[in-house]
Motif scaffolding. Structure first.
Motif, PDB file in Angstrom:
ATOM      1  N   ARG A   1      34.836  44.730  38.948  1.00 47.49           N
ATOM      2  CA  ARG A   1      36.203  44.423  38.539  1.00 47.49           C
ATOM      3  C   ARG A   1      36.703  45.407  37.486  1.00 47.49           C
ATOM      4  O   ARG A   1      37.877  45.801  37.494  1.00 47.49           O
TER       5      ARG A   1
ATOM      6  N   SER B   1      39.856  47.839  38.030  1.00 49.88           N
ATOM      7  CA  SER B   1      40.953  47.791  37.055  1.00 49.88           C
ATOM      8  C   SER B   1      41.340  49.197  36.610  1.00 49.88           C
ATOM      9  O   SER B   1      42.533  49.532  36.508  1.00 49.88           O
TER      10      SER B   1
ATOM     11  N   THR C   1      44.525  40.572  38.175  1.00 55.41           N
ATOM     12  CA  THR C   1      44.597  42.031  38.240  1.00 55.41           C
ATOM     13  C   THR C   1      45.932  42.540  38.757  1.00 55.41           C
ATOM     14  O   THR C   1      46.492  43.495  38.232  1.00 55.41           O
TER      15      THR C   1
END
Length: 345
Positions: free
Chosen positions: A68, A72, A164
């Motif tokens: 993640r 990102s 996100t």
């Protein structure tokens, strides 16, 4: 990676090696590590067994958090382009590894079978991916274990995705057609399009439509949740063009909680299946039954795929000022770029 103090091999060398494995089809770590020694620009590179040991030390949650964070950073890079924000459509699906043919004793909760309900077994992974006009980045991935419900999987992946990017619409395959999943999506303020498995009532309706010669039909339906709670949805019957069938199987049934025009967006669902084919090309080969290692290989392949598609977006915008979904940067092109920028072979 937590490797303690005094390590002579830089942590990035391990990521370089995994990238090296992913950019070559069916390359196992032992053979890859031997080749990497000669092709890398680094003075010291990890041996195959050392690479495996460090990856095995990572927990599933650590791998997911690392993924993640990487995604990102990737999204931050492509967010500068107007084209990135043109759609808020995500697709959720489950893919599986090649059938497992060894002894799965002690691993029955991880090597769980295939989606087609055959007598074969396989590891399964779930992902959530941007689709539509957006660059097809895999926002998150997770393993599927025995006992994991489809609702838990969808909720987990949506939590991650919505932290996100902005999400409007959710596309899923018919294995996610549970009314409890659909209600959860609606409660989040999101729209969905999901094909429905045809039960007795849907088959009967399709037969009536066939008899009347109708190609399309819409009807509202309420599905029972619990006590006096119901989920309201719209069922859309659509006749397939050039169907191989002559009976009610000419029809597909979709469920949506928004206007029927969203049905056209379901065509984007194929992109996640197409993406899986490329992702598996980026996976290093292994015969290990270590669940964390297997998931790491899959997650890293998802990251390589996402980087490739993000690079393609940036190149297209730079060259033409627009983004067409069909990539102009091939996976082989990306290998050349990675080699030039990093020295990875």
């Amino acid at each position: 990676m937590d490797r303690g103090e005094g390590c002579e091999i830089h942590e990035n060398a391990y990521w370089d090696l995994q990238t090296y494995l992913g950019l070559r089809e069916n390359l196992a770590v032992n053979e890859g590590a031997r080749s990497f020694i000669h092709e890398s620009s680094r003075k010291r590179t990890p041996l195959g067994h050392a690479h495996r040991e460090h990856v095995r030390d990572l927990s599933i949650e650590q791998i997911r958090e690392m993924y993640r964070q990487a995604v990102s950073r990737l999204l931050d890079r492509v967010a500068d382009t107007e084209e990135f924000f043109r759609a808020g459509i995500v697709a959720i699906d489950i893919t599986e590894s090649d059938p497992f043919t060894g002894d799965r004793a002690g691993h029955e909760d991880e090597i769980i079978g295939t989606k087609e309900k055959t007598d074969e077994y396989a590891y399964q992974w779930a992902t959530i991916q941007l689709v539509g006009n957006a660059v097809p980045i895999v926002l998150d991935a997770r393993p599927v274990r025995k006992g994991d419900t489809r609702k838990e999987i969808v909720e987990d992946l949506l939590d991650s995705a919505e932290a996100t990017v902005h999400v409007d619409n959710v596309l899923m395959d018919r294995e996610f057609d549970s009314q409890n999943i659909l209600e959860m999506i609606s409660q989040r303020g999101l729209s969905y399009v999901v094909p429905k498995r045809m039960q007795t009532s849907e088959k009967a309706q399709a037969k009536r439509l066939l008899k009347r010669g109708k190609d399309r039909y819409e009807t509202d339906r309420k599905f029972h949740l619990a006590d006096n709670e119901w989920h309201s949805t719209t069922l859309i019957y659509r006749r397939k063009e050039n169907s191989e069938h002559t009976d009610h199987r000419q029809y597909s049934v979709f469920m949506t909680n928004r206007k029927s025009g969203l049905l056209s967006e379901y065509g984007y669902q194929w992109e996640i299946e197409s993406g899986y084919k490329s992702i598996k090309r980026f996976m290093g080969a292994t015969t290990s039954k270590d669940f964390g290692l297997r998931f790491f290989y899959f997650a890293f392949a998802c990251l390589l795929y996402s980087i490739w598609r993000a690079v393609d977006l940036l190149v297209q915008v730079q060259l033409t000022g627009e983004y067409e979904h069909s990539p102009i940067v091939t996976a082989d092109n990306m290998l050349t770029l990675v080699k030039k920028e990093t020295g990875i072979g």
